[in-house]
Design an enzyme around this catalytic site. Structure first.
Site, PDB file in Angstrom:
ATOM      1  N   THR A 165       0.822  -1.221   0.000  1.00 45.96           N
ATOM      2  CA  THR A 165       0.000   0.000   0.000  1.00 45.96           C
ATOM      3  C   THR A 165       0.849   1.261   0.000  1.00 45.96           C
ATOM      4  O   THR A 165       0.354   2.352   0.293  1.00 45.96           O
ATOM      5  CB  THR A 165      -0.946   0.004   1.218  1.00 45.96           C
ATOM      6  OG1 THR A 165      -0.177  -0.167   2.421  1.00 45.96           O
ATOM      7  CG2 THR A 165      -1.988  -1.091   1.115  1.00 45.96           C
ATOM      8  N   ASP A 166       2.121   1.136  -0.367  1.00 42.19           N
ATOM      9  CA  ASP A 166       3.052   2.263  -0.323  1.00 42.19           C
ATOM     10  C   ASP A 166       2.708   3.295  -1.394  1.00 42.19           C
ATOM     11  O   ASP A 166       2.490   2.955  -2.553  1.00 42.19           O
ATOM     12  CB  ASP A 166       4.480   1.743  -0.545  1.00 42.19           C
ATOM     13  CG  ASP A 166       5.552   2.696  -0.087  1.00 42.19           C
ATOM     14  OD1 ASP A 166       5.292   3.904   0.016  1.00 42.19           O
ATOM     15  OD2 ASP A 166       6.681   2.223   0.172  1.00 42.19           O
ATOM     16  N   ARG A 167       2.688   4.581  -1.002  1.00 43.85           N
ATOM     17  CA  ARG A 167       2.464   5.677  -1.942  1.00 43.85           C
ATOM     18  C   ARG A 167       3.720   6.515  -2.159  1.00 43.85           C
ATOM     19  O   ARG A 167       3.710   7.426  -2.986  1.00 43.85           O
ATOM     20  CB  ARG A 167       1.350   6.597  -1.416  1.00 43.85           C
ATOM     21  CG  ARG A 167       0.049   5.895  -1.070  1.00 43.85           C
ATOM     22  CD  ARG A 167      -0.759   5.535  -2.285  1.00 43.85           C
ATOM     23  NE  ARG A 167      -2.014   4.880  -1.938  1.00 43.85           N
ATOM     24  CZ  ARG A 167      -2.972   4.575  -2.797  1.00 43.85           C
ATOM     25  NH1 ARG A 167      -2.813   4.883  -4.069  1.00 43.85           N
ATOM     26  NH2 ARG A 167      -4.073   3.972  -2.404  1.00 43.85           N
TER      27      ARG A 167
END
Length: 415
Positions: free
Chosen positions: A361-363
């Site tokens: 879920t890294d942005r």
């Protein structure tokens, strides 16, 4: 489903450095450096160590860009005992807004380090087996934190008696590595059994493995990337923009008495970083609720709860940080692996075993960057395994929730 516990964990991390600094203001300055020793108060297996912040000083460092730094200082902490061969050392490198407090507590009742769940007696990175070192970087963002020791634009230039400001030389991730190597050599370290770090720390791990392949036996980059491509360069520029637009920045010349620092610009920059470092799941508990005493449906100036939270936390962090150091840090990130013709040319030098851990879920460094790094290493025939971190905290899964990978880390270090 996002839990209240997850939200509170992320909130605590966002406030971590200001909270620690307020407690640190009551303690004396860090002592002078001395040879590595076992922890002053050994902790039982699974508990937090008591650790001591130390200072490493160096002279006449020539930066990778060719400038001379007459004197420099970085803080560090250690745990465990270095063996006679000097090859059981573990280096922990920190993230963009972090410092060397990766594990242990500075005093009973104080907050533990950000990776305390995996570093200590009986933990995956076992201080009964390894000599663990964590250090501050040059141009550390937290230049105003009493327990962060760094040399950067806010430091006094010995040749002028005034802060360097923008006269400080440009430094890169490779410069961070070179200063760490000086520190390790001063402690008698000959080889790293493991280099590990999250986010900007992951960049340092990769740079270590490429620059000094004979030193690094295992490399564990967490929530990182194998390259700083044009898209990421653009994001770094967006992070910087509010500082450069703040009239108090004055092209970096704001340290003189009577001048105000660009606090608003720095807070806005940190607000961008804070939100980007989280995923949608983190924000669900805020919903569309208005902030306390606010009514956005009636007054355009009023704020939603999530906006108010971001404002408050970014300003709290800005008060403990230095705007010029923020700009120097982003440039250091942009210069990641800049001394090689390509990512693959750099990675081909490594002889390490790899454990790559992206967050799905890294942005900040989206998961495909971690997968591309692992694929490139595999394509070269290097020993690499990948563990995807999962959860609602986005980029922060690799900091606040690293314990989910405890078993994988323990297995990695057993081989």
């Amino acid at each position: 489903m996002t839990t209240r516990r997850s939200l509170l964990a992320a909130s605590a991390l966002a406030c971590f450095l200001p909270q620690v600094a307020s407690a640190q203001s009551r303690v004396p300055p860090p002592p002078s450096p001395r040879p590595a020793t076992p922890p002053a108060a050994p902790a039982p297996a699974g508990e937090s160590l008591l650790v001591e912040k130390k200072v490493f000083e160096f002279q006449n460092y020539r930066t990778r860009g060719g400038a001379n730094l007459a004197t420099g200082r970085v803080g560090y902490q250690t745990a465990g005992t270095l063996n006679a061969a000097g090859d059981n050392a573990v280096l922990i490198t920190h993230f963009f807004s972090g410092n060397s407090h990766a594990f242990g507590r500075y005093a009973a009742g104080e907050a533990p380090g950000y990776w305390d769940s995996i570093i200590g007696p009986g933990k995956p990175i076992d201080t009964g087996r390894f000599f663990v070192i964590a250090s501050d970087t040059l141009v550390n963002l937290n230049a105003r934190d009493a327990r962060t020791t760094t040399t950067g634009p806010a430091s006094v230039n010995p040749s002028t008696g005034r802060p360097y400001a923008m006269d400080f030389p440009v430094v890169s991730i490779r410069d961070f590595v070179e200063v760490q190597k000086l520190l390790l050599e001063s402690l008698g370290v000959k080889k790293l059994a493991l280099a590990a770090g999250g986010s900007m720390g992951a960049l340092q791990v990769i740079e270590w493995a490429c620059a000094y392949p004979g030193w690094v036996e295992r490399a564990m980059p967490v929530i990182g990337t194998g390259e700083m491509d044009a898209w990421l360069l653009g994001w770094m520029d967006l992070w910087e923009a509010p500082i450069r637009l703040d009239p108090n920045w004055r092209n970096g010349d704001y340290y003189a008495q009577g001048r105000q620092p660009p606090l608003q610009g720095l807070a806005e920059a940190l607000r961008i970083v804070t939100l980007q470092s989280r995923d949608r799941g983190w924000a669900r508990d805020f919903g569309r609720k208005p902030g306390e005493g606010q009514d956005p449906s009636r007054r355009i100036q009023d704020r939603f709860a999530v906006e108010q939270w971001l404002d408050d936390n970014a300003m709290a962090r800005a008060r403990m940080s230095d705007a010029n150091s923020f700009l120097y840090l982003t440039r250091a990130n942009q210069l990641f692996l800049n001394e090689y013709d390509s990512r693959d040319a750099a990675l081909a030098r490594s002889r390490a075993r790899w454990l790559v851990m992206p967050s799905v879920t890294d942005r900040v460094f989206p998961v495909e960057y971690g997968h591309e790094l692992a694929a490139a290493l595999k394509g070269m025939g290097q020993n690499v395994q990948t563990v995807d971190l999962k959860g609602p905290l986005g980029h922060l899964e690799g900091v606040a929730n690293i314990a989910q990978a405890a078993a994988a880390i323990r297995t990695f270090l057993s081989r």
